[in-house]
Scaffold this active site. Structure first.
Site, PDB file in Angstrom:
ATOM      1  N   ASN A   1       0.838  -1.196   0.000  1.00 26.19           N
ATOM      2  CA  ASN A   1       0.000   0.000   0.000  1.00 26.19           C
ATOM      3  C   ASN A   1       0.873   1.247   0.000  1.00 26.19           C
ATOM      4  O   ASN A   1       1.964   1.277   0.564  1.00 26.19           O
ATOM      5  CB  ASN A   1      -1.002  -0.001   1.167  1.00 26.19           C
ATOM      6  CG  ASN A   1      -0.375  -0.151   2.537  1.00 26.19           C
ATOM      7  OD1 ASN A   1       0.619  -0.852   2.698  1.00 26.19           O
ATOM      8  ND2 ASN A   1      -0.962   0.495   3.530  1.00 26.19           N
ATOM      9  N   ILE A   2       0.385   2.254  -0.704  1.00 31.79           N
ATOM     10  CA  ILE A   2       1.123   3.507  -0.865  1.00 31.79           C
ATOM     11  C   ILE A   2       0.166   4.646  -0.530  1.00 31.79           C
ATOM     12  O   ILE A   2      -0.683   5.018  -1.341  1.00 31.79           O
ATOM     13  CB  ILE A   2       1.656   3.659  -2.307  1.00 31.79           C
ATOM     14  CG1 ILE A   2       2.531   2.461  -2.677  1.00 31.79           C
ATOM     15  CG2 ILE A   2       2.433   4.962  -2.451  1.00 31.79           C
ATOM     16  CD1 ILE A   2       2.878   2.383  -4.144  1.00 31.79           C
ATOM     17  N   GLU A   3       0.303   5.177   0.687  1.00 32.36           N
ATOM     18  CA  GLU A   3      -0.573   6.270   1.105  1.00 32.36           C
ATOM     19  C   GLU A   3      -0.071   7.603   0.562  1.00 32.36           C
ATOM     20  O   GLU A   3       1.041   7.707   0.047  1.00 32.36           O
ATOM     21  CB  GLU A   3      -0.663   6.294   2.637  1.00 32.36           C
ATOM     22  CG  GLU A   3      -1.344   5.055   3.187  1.00 32.36           C
ATOM     23  CD  GLU A   3      -1.470   5.039   4.695  1.00 32.36           C
ATOM     24  OE1 GLU A   3      -2.153   4.150   5.206  1.00 32.36           O
ATOM     25  OE2 GLU A   3      -0.867   5.903   5.365  1.00 32.36           O
TER      26      GLU A   3
ATOM     27  N   CYS B   1      -4.191   0.895  -2.252  1.00 32.52           N
ATOM     28  CA  CYS B   1      -4.097  -0.349  -1.495  1.00 32.52           C
ATOM     29  C   CYS B   1      -3.031  -1.257  -2.121  1.00 32.52           C
ATOM     30  O   CYS B   1      -2.680  -1.104  -3.303  1.00 32.52           O
ATOM     31  CB  CYS B   1      -5.432  -1.088  -1.513  1.00 32.52           C
ATOM     32  SG  CYS B   1      -6.779  -0.255  -0.651  1.00 32.52           S
TER      33      CYS B   1
ATOM     34  N   GLU C   1      -3.310  -4.328  -2.999  1.00 29.54           N
ATOM     35  CA  GLU C   1      -3.866  -5.084  -4.122  1.00 29.54           C
ATOM     36  C   GLU C   1      -3.805  -4.254  -5.400  1.00 29.54           C
ATOM     37  O   GLU C   1      -3.488  -4.764  -6.480  1.00 29.54           O
ATOM     38  CB  GLU C   1      -5.328  -5.479  -3.849  1.00 29.54           C
ATOM     39  CG  GLU C   1      -5.515  -6.391  -2.662  1.00 29.54           C
ATOM     40  CD  GLU C   1      -5.790  -5.625  -1.363  1.00 29.54           C
ATOM     41  OE1 GLU C   1      -5.150  -4.570  -1.131  1.00 29.54           O
ATOM     42  OE2 GLU C   1      -6.639  -6.103  -0.596  1.00 29.54           O
TER      43      GLU C   1
ATOM     44  N   CYS D   1     -10.564  -4.584   0.825  1.00 27.29           N
ATOM     45  CA  CYS D   1     -11.655  -3.610   0.886  1.00 27.29           C
ATOM     46  C   CYS D   1     -12.565  -3.795  -0.332  1.00 27.29           C
ATOM     47  O   CYS D   1     -12.216  -4.497  -1.291  1.00 27.29           O
ATOM     48  CB  CYS D   1     -11.102  -2.191   0.953  1.00 27.29           C
ATOM     49  SG  CYS D   1     -10.468  -1.557  -0.617  1.00 27.29           S
TER      50      CYS D   1
ATOM     51  N   CYS E   1     -11.003  -2.923  -3.694  1.00 27.74           N
ATOM     52  CA  CYS E   1     -10.029  -3.916  -4.175  1.00 27.74           C
ATOM     53  C   CYS E   1     -10.708  -5.192  -4.638  1.00 27.74           C
ATOM     54  O   CYS E   1     -10.234  -5.853  -5.563  1.00 27.74           O
ATOM     55  CB  CYS E   1      -8.995  -4.214  -3.101  1.00 27.74           C
ATOM     56  SG  CYS E   1      -7.795  -2.878  -2.955  1.00 27.74           S
TER      57      CYS E   1
HETATM   58 ZN    ZN Z   1      -8.319  -1.979  -0.954  1.00 29.84          ZN
END
Ligand code: ZN
Length: 132
Positions: A44-46, A55, A57, A88, A91
């Site tokens: 994940n890359i915020e 996310c 995925e 989620c 995803c």
């Molecule tokens: Zn997700």
């Protein structure tokens, strides 16, 4: 955990270490295998502008699709949550784009496999490419 799941789990754990999650501190890794047998992984890359985050995925699927592959055979996620955590809703739909009825989806925690799903089990009666 069989050998393929172990291999995906280890790849997901490795890429999880590269997650960029300074805001949630919720690090996720994802690894998948395509119908060609090639493995791809992403974390994940915020983003400081929160909705722009990705996310794990999404990043793994983006790497896969960018390599020209389109069919996910097995996909596995891992996070550090104490409880079962699955992909989620967004995803689930992203996975669905590249899934078949035989695609297997594993959800893992730090100790290993929590649960395994089919695409239809994770996103029943879903909308997909065949609807267009
Ligand atoms: Zn997700």
């Amino acid at each position: 955990m069989d050998a393929e799941v172990r291999r995906l789990f280890e790849a997901a754990r490795a890429v999880q270490a590269n997650a960029h999650a300074p805001y949630s501190n919720y690090h996720v890794g994802c690894a998948l295998v395509t119908d060609s047998g090639t493995m791809y992984a992403g974390a994940n890359i915020e983003n400081a502008a929160y909705p722009q985050g990705l996310c794990a995925e999404a990043t793994a699927l983006a790497v896969m699709a960018s390599a020209g592959e389109r069919v996910v055979s097995v996909i596995l996620t891992v996070c550090d949550s104490e409880f079962l955590a699955t992909s989620c809703g967004g995803c689930r739909q992203k996975i669905r784009e590249f899934a078949t009825p035989d695609t297997v989806i594993h959800a893992c925690g730090p100790q290993g496999l929590w649960a395994t799903y089919s695409m239809d089990g994770l996103l029943p009666d879903s909308f997909g490419p065949e609807h267009l």
